[in-house]
Design a protein around this motif. Sequence first.
Motif, PDB file in Angstrom:
ATOM      1  N   ALA A  64       0.844  -1.201   0.000  1.00 21.70           N
ATOM      2  CA  ALA A  64       0.000   0.000   0.000  1.00 21.70           C
ATOM      3  C   ALA A  64       0.881   1.254   0.000  1.00 21.70           C
ATOM      4  O   ALA A  64       2.049   1.211   0.380  1.00 21.70           O
ATOM      5  N   GLY A  65       0.278   2.366  -0.441  1.00 25.83           N
ATOM      6  CA  GLY A  65       1.027   3.617  -0.441  1.00 25.83           C
ATOM      7  C   GLY A  65       0.343   4.659  -1.298  1.00 25.83           C
ATOM      8  O   GLY A  65      -0.748   4.428  -1.834  1.00 25.83           O
ATOM      9  N   ALA A  66       0.992   5.818  -1.437  1.00 32.70           N
ATOM     10  CA  ALA A  66       0.412   6.909  -2.222  1.00 32.70           C
ATOM     11  C   ALA A  66       1.516   7.794  -2.790  1.00 32.70           C
ATOM     12  O   ALA A  66       2.563   7.971  -2.164  1.00 32.70           O
ATOM     13  N   THR A  67       1.259   8.341  -3.972  1.00 28.39           N
ATOM     14  CA  THR A  67       2.206   9.270  -4.594  1.00 28.39           C
ATOM     15  C   THR A  67       1.478  10.078  -5.655  1.00 28.39           C
ATOM     16  O   THR A  67       0.301   9.821  -5.943  1.00 28.39           O
ATOM     17  N   THR A  68       2.166  11.059  -6.247  1.00 28.12           N
ATOM     18  CA  THR A  68       1.566  11.829  -7.350  1.00 28.12           C
ATOM     19  C   THR A  68       2.520  11.846  -8.541  1.00 28.12           C
ATOM     20  O   THR A  68       3.725  11.997  -8.375  1.00 28.12           O
ATOM     21  N   VAL A  69       1.941  11.669  -9.740  1.00 26.77           N
ATOM     22  CA  VAL A  69       2.724  11.739 -10.981  1.00 26.77           C
ATOM     23  C   VAL A  69       1.945  12.537 -12.020  1.00 26.77           C
ATOM     24  O   VAL A  69       0.750  12.782 -11.850  1.00 26.77           O
ATOM     25  N   SER A  70       2.623  12.935 -13.089  1.00 31.25           N
ATOM     26  CA  SER A  70       1.978  13.703 -14.151  1.00 31.25           C
ATOM     27  C   SER A  70       0.787  12.927 -14.722  1.00 31.25           C
ATOM     28  O   SER A  70       0.929  11.809 -15.213  1.00 31.25           O
ATOM     29  N   ALA A  71      -0.391  13.554 -14.658  1.00 32.20           N
ATOM     30  CA  ALA A  71      -1.617  12.888 -15.116  1.00 32.20           C
ATOM     31  C   ALA A  71      -1.599  12.650 -16.623  1.00 32.20           C
ATOM     32  O   ALA A  71      -1.941  11.573 -17.106  1.00 32.20           O
ATOM     33  N   VAL A  87      -0.379  -4.322 -15.954  1.00 32.71           N
ATOM     34  CA  VAL A  87       0.535  -3.207 -15.690  1.00 32.71           C
ATOM     35  C   VAL A  87       0.953  -3.213 -14.226  1.00 32.71           C
ATOM     36  O   VAL A  87       0.118  -3.364 -13.330  1.00 32.71           O
ATOM     37  N   GLN A  88       2.265  -3.049 -13.997  1.00 30.61           N
ATOM     38  CA  GLN A  88       2.775  -2.944 -12.630  1.00 30.61           C
ATOM     39  C   GLN A  88       3.167  -1.499 -12.353  1.00 30.61           C
ATOM     40  O   GLN A  88       3.907  -0.884 -13.135  1.00 30.61           O
ATOM     41  N   LEU A  89       2.621  -0.956 -11.265  1.00 29.17           N
ATOM     42  CA  LEU A  89       2.948   0.411 -10.851  1.00 29.17           C
ATOM     43  C   LEU A  89       3.729   0.328  -9.536  1.00 29.17           C
ATOM     44  O   LEU A  89       3.263  -0.271  -8.566  1.00 29.17           O
ATOM     45  N   THR A  90       4.918   0.929  -9.513  1.00 22.57           N
ATOM     46  CA  THR A  90       5.766   0.866  -8.325  1.00 22.57           C
ATOM     47  C   THR A  90       6.281   2.254  -7.989  1.00 22.57           C
ATOM     48  O   THR A  90       6.738   2.987  -8.874  1.00 22.57           O
ATOM     49  N   ASP A  91       6.177   2.606  -6.721  1.00 21.82           N
ATOM     50  CA  ASP A  91       6.681   3.906  -6.264  1.00 21.82           C
ATOM     51  C   ASP A  91       7.853   3.663  -5.327  1.00 21.82           C
ATOM     52  O   ASP A  91       7.732   2.957  -4.321  1.00 21.82           O
ATOM     53  N   ASP A  92       9.008   4.247  -5.652  1.00 18.48           N
ATOM     54  CA  ASP A  92      10.202   4.107  -4.808  1.00 18.48           C
ATOM     55  C   ASP A  92      10.412   5.412  -4.048  1.00 18.48           C
ATOM     56  O   ASP A  92      10.809   6.431  -4.626  1.00 18.48           O
ATOM     57  N   GLN A  93      10.135   5.372  -2.739  1.00 17.00           N
ATOM     58  CA  GLN A  93      10.223   6.582  -1.908  1.00 17.00           C
ATOM     59  C   GLN A  93      11.654   7.135  -1.872  1.00 17.00           C
ATOM     60  O   GLN A  93      11.862   8.340  -1.805  1.00 17.00           O
TER      61      GLN A  93
END
Length: 372
Positions: A64-71, A87-93
């Motif tokens: 789980a987590g949250a982030t923002t990217v260019s829409a 599709v795999q979405l991964t956010d690296d803090q």
Amino acid sequence: MKISIERAALLKAVAQAQSVVERRNTIPILANVLIEAEGDTVSFRATDLDVEVVDRAPATVERAGATTVSAVMLHEIVRKLPDGALVQLTDDQRTGRFTVAAGRSTFSLTTLPREDFPVMASSEYSCNFSAPAKALRRLFDKAKFAISTEETRYYLNGVYMHVADGDNGRVLRCVATDGHRLARIDAPLPDGAEGMPGVIVPRKTVGELKKLLEDDDMQIAVSVSETKLRFATPNISLTSKVIDGTFPDYTRVIPTGNTKRLEVDAAEFARAVDRVATVSSERSRAVKLSLEEDKLVLSVNAPDSGAAEEELVVAYADEPLEIGFNAKYLLEIANQVDLENAVFLFNSSGDPTLMREGSDTSAVYVVMPMRV
């Protein structure tokens, strides 16, 4: 954050979100979409500070987590991925990078802190009800063509949604006008909507709302306050500020004494108007309607380019009449007719004309004449 999601579900959610984002942004975070993953759902939130949309989609959430990217960038990437891709979405803090991976394709995007993302304050809604998507779509679709684009009369830059007295009791009504034409559309009043404050729904919100109302069988939860309104389905919610202004008393514009009655095949009429208007280079060129018993002659006279005339067989039994209208306005109104016949009610060549669909009075249009 680490999730896996079907490309089709991701594209639908991201498309809904990115359409709210303004292309020219002075505040960088407003160009981004807030992605929040938790449980078995991922949500995509976008806003321009006046309209906010949240779209939820099922996903396999590993972390789980949250982030923002260019829409816009995310939408373009997902749109170009192959159909059926996972599709795999991964956010690296640590690196501040967001990765989109599908098959052999990998994209790395920059992120902005989720704490900076503005979430629209949830207000107390004074009225809550649910209405069929089909009824709401009809209300807004048939009214929106008459929304004014004149910024100085900002209170006309939307659709006025309110509760009113119809022919057979109370109705939910949408009205739009730009001073030249007016649309007034009624739908049965949903349970719980009686105390709804009248609100002016902005043009942009009306456009975004169309995507929520595609499924005829869907019930839409509507919440209204003096300053905001929200439309929600189980997966999508659209929250919008309303236009802060007073909508004019439109009832004074709708003529009640028009007795000259013309009935014409709506599609045939629209095609004829379109054809005769071809000779004019000006979009606002007047089309002249010359009426005699059971005969209508449409004509355009453009001194710089030529003239055109077309005759239609119609149902008309009153005294002869000549009246002119802006061709574009006539076309837009004629194209709203779902039933076969359009009924025009005239008074004189200088008075507003009323138009409705056959004997149905739940959709009424008014158009001002032009001198010809």
